[in-house]
Write an enzyme that holds these catalytic residues in place. Structure first.
Site, PDB file in Angstrom:
ATOM      1  N   THR A   1      21.087 -66.866  99.589  1.00 20.18           N
ATOM      2  CA  THR A   1      20.069 -67.512  98.751  1.00 20.18           C
ATOM      3  C   THR A   1      19.157 -66.279  98.417  1.00 20.18           C
ATOM      4  O   THR A   1      18.853 -65.296  99.052  1.00 20.18           O
ATOM      5  CB  THR A   1      19.438 -68.487  99.471  1.00 20.18           C
ATOM      6  OG1 THR A   1      18.165 -68.860  98.748  1.00 20.18           O
ATOM      7  CG2 THR A   1      18.962 -68.005 100.872  1.00 20.18           C
ATOM      8  N   ASP A   2      18.278 -66.580  97.220  1.00 19.83           N
ATOM      9  CA  ASP A   2      17.157 -65.587  96.853  1.00 19.83           C
ATOM     10  C   ASP A   2      16.018 -65.639  97.736  1.00 19.83           C
ATOM     11  O   ASP A   2      15.286 -64.919  97.947  1.00 19.83           O
ATOM     12  CB  ASP A   2      16.782 -65.696  95.370  1.00 19.83           C
ATOM     13  CG  ASP A   2      16.296 -67.196  95.125  1.00 19.83           C
ATOM     14  OD1 ASP A   2      16.166 -67.983  96.138  1.00 19.83           O
ATOM     15  OD2 ASP A   2      15.788 -67.207  93.910  1.00 19.83           O
ATOM     16  N   GLU A   3      15.974 -66.909  98.706  1.00 20.25           N
ATOM     17  CA  GLU A   3      14.895 -67.063  99.567  1.00 20.25           C
ATOM     18  C   GLU A   3      14.697 -66.084 100.378  1.00 20.25           C
ATOM     19  O   GLU A   3      13.671 -65.710 101.044  1.00 20.25           O
ATOM     20  CB  GLU A   3      14.878 -68.258 100.425  1.00 20.25           C
ATOM     21  CG  GLU A   3      14.758 -69.506  99.143  1.00 20.25           C
ATOM     22  CD  GLU A   3      14.489 -70.735  99.649  1.00 20.25           C
ATOM     23  OE1 GLU A   3      13.992 -70.901 100.706  1.00 20.25           O
ATOM     24  OE2 GLU A   3      14.385 -71.845  98.883  1.00 20.25           O
TER      25      GLU A   3
ATOM     26  N   TYR B   1      14.342 -71.728 107.338  1.00 23.48           N
ATOM     27  CA  TYR B   1      15.793 -71.729 106.750  1.00 23.48           C
ATOM     28  C   TYR B   1      15.943 -70.251 106.075  1.00 23.48           C
ATOM     29  O   TYR B   1      16.942 -69.771 106.417  1.00 23.48           O
ATOM     30  CB  TYR B   1      15.561 -72.729 105.448  1.00 23.48           C
ATOM     31  CG  TYR B   1      16.401 -72.454 104.339  1.00 23.48           C
ATOM     32  CD1 TYR B   1      17.904 -72.869 104.510  1.00 23.48           C
ATOM     33  CD2 TYR B   1      16.418 -71.989 103.099  1.00 23.48           C
ATOM     34  CE1 TYR B   1      19.080 -72.480 103.697  1.00 23.48           C
ATOM     35  CE2 TYR B   1      17.359 -71.606 102.146  1.00 23.48           C
ATOM     36  CZ  TYR B   1      18.651 -71.962 102.253  1.00 23.48           C
ATOM     37  OH  TYR B   1      19.697 -71.516 101.419  1.00 23.48           O
TER      38      TYR B   1
ATOM     39  N   LYS C   1      19.088 -67.732 107.035  1.00 28.61           N
ATOM     40  CA  LYS C   1      20.181 -67.168 106.044  1.00 28.61           C
ATOM     41  C   LYS C   1      20.052 -65.760 105.873  1.00 28.61           C
ATOM     42  O   LYS C   1      21.268 -65.059 105.936  1.00 28.61           O
ATOM     43  CB  LYS C   1      19.909 -67.663 104.470  1.00 28.61           C
ATOM     44  CG  LYS C   1      20.124 -69.207 104.184  1.00 28.61           C
ATOM     45  CD  LYS C   1      21.608 -69.814 104.496  1.00 28.61           C
ATOM     46  CE  LYS C   1      22.380 -68.984 103.320  1.00 28.61           C
ATOM     47  NZ  LYS C   1      23.607 -69.625 103.180  1.00 28.61           N
TER      48      LYS C   1
HETATM   49  P1  NAD Z   1      24.464 -78.776 101.242  1.00 33.11           P
HETATM   50  O1  NAD Z   1      23.299 -79.077 101.931  1.00 33.11           O
HETATM   51  O2  NAD Z   1      24.305 -79.643  99.664  1.00 33.11           O
HETATM   52  O3  NAD Z   1      25.776 -78.680 101.819  1.00 33.11           O
HETATM   53  C1  NAD Z   1      26.099 -78.149 102.801  1.00 33.11           C
HETATM   54  C2  NAD Z   1      27.628 -78.336 103.402  1.00 33.11           C
HETATM   55  O4  NAD Z   1      27.646 -77.842 104.516  1.00 33.11           O
HETATM   56  C3  NAD Z   1      27.640 -80.047 103.669  1.00 33.11           C
HETATM   57  O5  NAD Z   1      28.869 -80.517 103.103  1.00 33.11           O
HETATM   58  C4  NAD Z   1      27.611 -80.272 105.302  1.00 33.11           C
HETATM   59  O6  NAD Z   1      28.319 -81.284 105.868  1.00 33.11           O
HETATM   60  C5  NAD Z   1      28.375 -78.732 105.512  1.00 33.11           C
HETATM   61  N1  NAD Z   1      27.865 -78.243 106.824  1.00 33.11           N
HETATM   62  C6  NAD Z   1      26.739 -78.041 107.581  1.00 33.11           C
HETATM   63  N2  NAD Z   1      26.598 -77.745 108.777  1.00 33.11           N
HETATM   64  C7  NAD Z   1      28.048 -77.486 109.052  1.00 33.11           C
HETATM   65  C8  NAD Z   1      28.661 -77.003 110.004  1.00 33.11           C
HETATM   66  N3  NAD Z   1      28.168 -76.578 111.170  1.00 33.11           N
HETATM   67  N4  NAD Z   1      30.266 -76.977 110.049  1.00 33.11           N
HETATM   68  C9  NAD Z   1      30.698 -77.289 108.920  1.00 33.11           C
HETATM   69  N5  NAD Z   1      29.935 -77.537 107.744  1.00 33.11           N
HETATM   70  C10 NAD Z   1      28.886 -77.828 107.855  1.00 33.11           C
HETATM   71  O7  NAD Z   1      23.986 -77.271 100.268  1.00 33.11           O
HETATM   72  P2  NAD Z   1      24.058 -76.567  99.082  1.00 33.11           P
HETATM   73  O8  NAD Z   1      22.889 -76.738  98.534  1.00 33.11           O
HETATM   74  O9  NAD Z   1      25.387 -77.010  98.515  1.00 33.11           O
HETATM   75  O10 NAD Z   1      24.314 -75.161  99.554  1.00 33.11           O
HETATM   76  C11 NAD Z   1      25.542 -74.358  99.821  1.00 33.11           C
HETATM   77  C12 NAD Z   1      25.606 -72.891 100.030  1.00 33.11           C
HETATM   78  O11 NAD Z   1      24.577 -72.485  99.027  1.00 33.11           O
HETATM   79  C13 NAD Z   1      24.195 -72.819 101.341  1.00 33.11           C
HETATM   80  O12 NAD Z   1      24.650 -71.596 102.230  1.00 33.11           O
HETATM   81  C14 NAD Z   1      23.037 -72.363 100.781  1.00 33.11           C
HETATM   82  O13 NAD Z   1      22.180 -71.629 101.612  1.00 33.11           O
HETATM   83  C15 NAD Z   1      23.444 -71.821  99.458  1.00 33.11           C
HETATM   84  N6  NAD Z   1      22.539 -71.694  98.267  1.00 33.11           N
HETATM   85  C16 NAD Z   1      21.943 -73.001  97.737  1.00 33.11           C
HETATM   86  C17 NAD Z   1      21.153 -72.998  96.765  1.00 33.11           C
HETATM   87  C18 NAD Z   1      20.642 -74.260  96.000  1.00 33.11           C
HETATM   88  O14 NAD Z   1      20.072 -74.326  95.391  1.00 33.11           O
HETATM   89  N7  NAD Z   1      21.144 -75.555  96.449  1.00 33.11           N
HETATM   90  C19 NAD Z   1      21.014 -71.890  95.881  1.00 33.11           C
HETATM   91  C20 NAD Z   1      21.397 -70.656  96.564  1.00 33.11           C
HETATM   92  C21 NAD Z   1      22.320 -70.650  97.819  1.00 33.11           C
HETATM   93  O1  DAU Z   2      16.219 -70.539  95.820  1.00 38.79           O
HETATM   94  C1  DAU Z   2      17.269 -71.068  96.372  1.00 38.79           C
HETATM   95  C2  DAU Z   2      16.940 -72.099  97.241  1.00 38.79           C
HETATM   96  O2  DAU Z   2      16.539 -73.420  96.376  1.00 38.79           O
HETATM   97  C3  DAU Z   2      17.983 -72.527  98.128  1.00 38.79           C
HETATM   98  O3  DAU Z   2      18.520 -71.798  99.101  1.00 38.79           O
HETATM   99  C4  DAU Z   2      18.166 -74.010  99.068  1.00 38.79           C
HETATM  100  O4  DAU Z   2      18.943 -74.304  99.668  1.00 38.79           O
HETATM  101  C5  DAU Z   2      17.442 -75.069  98.189  1.00 38.79           C
HETATM  102  O5  DAU Z   2      17.140 -76.222  98.769  1.00 38.79           O
HETATM  103  C6  DAU Z   2      16.263 -74.503  97.199  1.00 38.79           C
HETATM  104  O6  DAU Z   2      14.933 -74.343  97.830  1.00 38.79           O
HETATM  105  P1  DAU Z   2      13.650 -74.880  97.665  1.00 38.79           P
HETATM  106  O7  DAU Z   2      12.818 -74.948  98.649  1.00 38.79           O
HETATM  107  O8  DAU Z   2      13.116 -74.045  96.518  1.00 38.79           O
HETATM  108  O9  DAU Z   2      14.121 -76.269  96.720  1.00 38.79           O
HETATM  109  P2  DAU Z   2      13.421 -77.725  96.846  1.00 38.79           P
HETATM  110  O10 DAU Z   2      14.220 -78.503  95.737  1.00 38.79           O
HETATM  111  O11 DAU Z   2      13.235 -78.212  98.160  1.00 38.79           O
HETATM  112  O12 DAU Z   2      12.074 -77.561  96.282  1.00 38.79           O
HETATM  113  C7  DAU Z   2      11.679 -76.858  94.857  1.00 38.79           C
HETATM  114  C8  DAU Z   2      10.097 -76.937  94.715  1.00 38.79           C
HETATM  115  O13 DAU Z   2       9.825 -78.065  94.794  1.00 38.79           O
HETATM  116  C9  DAU Z   2       9.690 -75.938  95.923  1.00 38.79           C
HETATM  117  O14 DAU Z   2       8.349 -75.148  95.243  1.00 38.79           O
HETATM  118  C10 DAU Z   2       9.078 -77.157  96.697  1.00 38.79           C
HETATM  119  C11 DAU Z   2       8.678 -78.224  95.667  1.00 38.79           C
HETATM  120  N1  DAU Z   2       8.910 -79.861  96.088  1.00 38.79           N
HETATM  121  C12 DAU Z   2      10.039 -79.983  96.846  1.00 38.79           C
HETATM  122  C13 DAU Z   2      10.032 -81.202  97.075  1.00 38.79           C
HETATM  123  C14 DAU Z   2      11.482 -81.724  98.057  1.00 38.79           C
HETATM  124  C15 DAU Z   2       7.880 -80.647  95.671  1.00 38.79           C
HETATM  125  O15 DAU Z   2       6.760 -80.275  95.044  1.00 38.79           O
HETATM  126  N2  DAU Z   2       7.879 -81.835  96.306  1.00 38.79           N
HETATM  127  C16 DAU Z   2       9.211 -82.123  96.784  1.00 38.79           C
HETATM  128  O16 DAU Z   2       9.165 -83.570  97.300  1.00 38.79           O
END
Ligand code: NAD
Ligand code: DAU
Length: 351
Positions: free
Chosen positions: A132-134, A157, A161
């Site tokens: 992730t970019d975080e 988180y 990562k």
């Molecule tokens: P998600 O939470 O939707 O899915 C995570 C999956 O991992 C689930 O299916 C869960 O059951 C499985 N899991 C969790 N713990 C596990 C374990 N111990 N063993 C096996 N499986 C397990 O997550 P996502 O949003 O699809 O993110 C996927 C990946 O991409 C993550 O590594 C996250 O850090 C990265 N990522 C997410 C975003 C985003 O915006 N969602 C952006 C950049 C990177």
């Molecule tokens: O940047 C990549 C990341 O983006 C991934 O690594 C993470 O897995 C993914 O969850 C996401 O993280 P964020 O914290 O940016 O996403 P989220 O959707 O939780 O929140 C987006 C923005 O909105 C953040 O500034 C917090 C805000 N927010 C979020 C929620 C859930 C609100 O204002 N209200 C809310 O209820």
């Protein structure tokens, strides 16, 4: 050469899109999806491809070294696409240890299993870590994260990562394990679990519930359609250089409040509501602890070296996403019943 690929976390949001892409685009590959099925994992996300001959699901935990050893011995994977993680920042604030367990120990366990199984025969092997970019921390009003930006994670988180990224690089430098890493910005699209901002607001607009905006809504995120993310992963997996990191992003920055207003505007039209009706649901609530101000990715390396570009404009991507949620009411109802209600109450009712 074996054509089996291990995808971890394939029942989650991004993982399910990745599994679908690989199962359909590469019939010569056998895709083994290992997922623990936490609250975020849902086999309904893969209903349309679950019967494909080149797909297999295994329920299990990436911290279980014996299970991983057996899977590597059985399938002789040439590639690993590691998506499994605890992924929600708010949950990491209430339960950091779950993030250390899966993201740090789980990733390290997977690295050990790959290293043992490949035993130095690294030609044509790939361990791809999805990150992730975080990990780069928080930007001010100016600038972008590049692959050279120093790590500065600020939530449990992002710290977990960042640790996992460091372990992956350590295995490359120490044991020459053939790794690749990508760090992506915020994704959106179908099958996104409604704990995250966009699907949570879509769900609440449908149900005329308050739209909780943390702080003043001025935080900025760089949004990318999930299918563009998995297309980038495909390109990096097949053509990226071993040992390298690639940033993935959409050049698509929105403040949270502008984004939620755009959602409201589009949903009023689609639901036949009066103009401005959904915006009235916007409710400012207590800010997230340690809330990062701004993320923005410079994806020049990926564009110049591998030719990847995002395909969708945001307004179009959001429209497709809303349409998907409106036509998949059963999926949305299923994932928001049961434990989701308890989570929602704890997370929002005292804010
Ligand atoms: P998600 O939470 O939707 O899915 C995570 C999956 O991992 C689930 O299916 C869960 O059951 C499985 N899991 C969790 N713990 C596990 C374990 N111990 N063993 C096996 N499986 C397990 O997550 P996502 O949003 O699809 O993110 C996927 C990946 O991409 C993550 O590594 C996250 O850090 C990265 N990522 C997410 C975003 C985003 O915006 N969602 C952006 C950049 C990177
Ligand atoms: O940047 C990549 C990341 O983006 C991934 O690594 C993470 O897995 C993914 O969850 C996401 O993280 P964020 O914290 O940016 O996403 P989220 O959707 O939780 O929140 C987006 C923005 O909105 C953040 O500034 C917090 C805000 N927010 C979020 C929620 C859930 C609100 O204002 N209200 C809310 O209820």
């Amino acid at each position: 050469m074996s054509k089996s690929v291990l995808v971890t976390g394939g029942a989650g949001f991004i993982g399910s899109h990745l599994v679908r892409l690989f199962v359909t685009k590469y019939p010569e590959y056998k895709i083994v999806n290992l997922d623990k099925l936490t609250y975020a994992g849902n086999l309904e996300n893969l209903k349309d491809i679950e019967d494909r001959p080149n797909y297999k699901f295994v329920k299990g935990d990436i911290t279980d070294l014996n299970l991983l050893r057996n899977l590597f011995a059985e399938h002789k994977f040439f590639g690993v696409l590691h998506c499994a993680a605890e992924s929600h920042v708010d949950r990491s604030i209430t339960d950091p240890l779950a993030f250390v367990t899966t993201n740090v120990i789980g990733t390290s366990t997977l690295l050990i299993a790959a290293k043992e199984s490949w035993a130095g025969a690294y030609d044509d092997k790939i361990f791809y870590h999805i990150s992730t970019d975080e990990v780069y921390g928080s930007l001010g009003a100016e600038g972008f994260f590049t692959e050279e930006t120093a790590y500065d994670p600020r939530s449990p988180y992002s710290a977990s990562k960042a640790s996992s990224d460091h372990m992956v690089r350590a295995f490359y430098h120490t044991y020459h394990l053939p790794i690749k890493i990508s760090n992506c910005s915020n994704n959106y699209g179908p099958y996104h679990f409604p704990e995250k901002l966009i699907p949570l607001c879509i769900h609440n607009i449908i149900n005329n519930k308050p739209l909780p905006i943390y702080g003043k809504g001025e935080n900025v995120r760089d949004w990318l359609f999930v299918e563009d993310h998995v297309r980038a992963i495909d390109v990096i997996f097949h053509k990226g250089k071993v040992g390298e990191t690639y940033n993935i992003g959409g050049h698509n920055e929105w403040t949270n409040i502008d984004l939620v207003k755009e959602l409201c505007r589009q949903m009023d039209e689609k639901l036949g509501r009066e103009k401005g009706a959904s915006e009235k649901l916007i409710t400012y609530v207590k800010d997230r602890a340690g809330h990062d101000l701004r993320y923005a990715i410079d994806a020049t390396k990926l564009k110049n070296e591998l030719g990847w570009l995002p395909s969708l404009q945001f307004e179009e991507g959001i429209s497709k996403t809303i349409d998907w949620y409106l036509s998949n009411a059963e999926w949305l109802n299923d994932v928001t019943s049961g434990n989701y209600q308890n989570y929602y109450q704890q997370q929002y009712e005292k804010r």
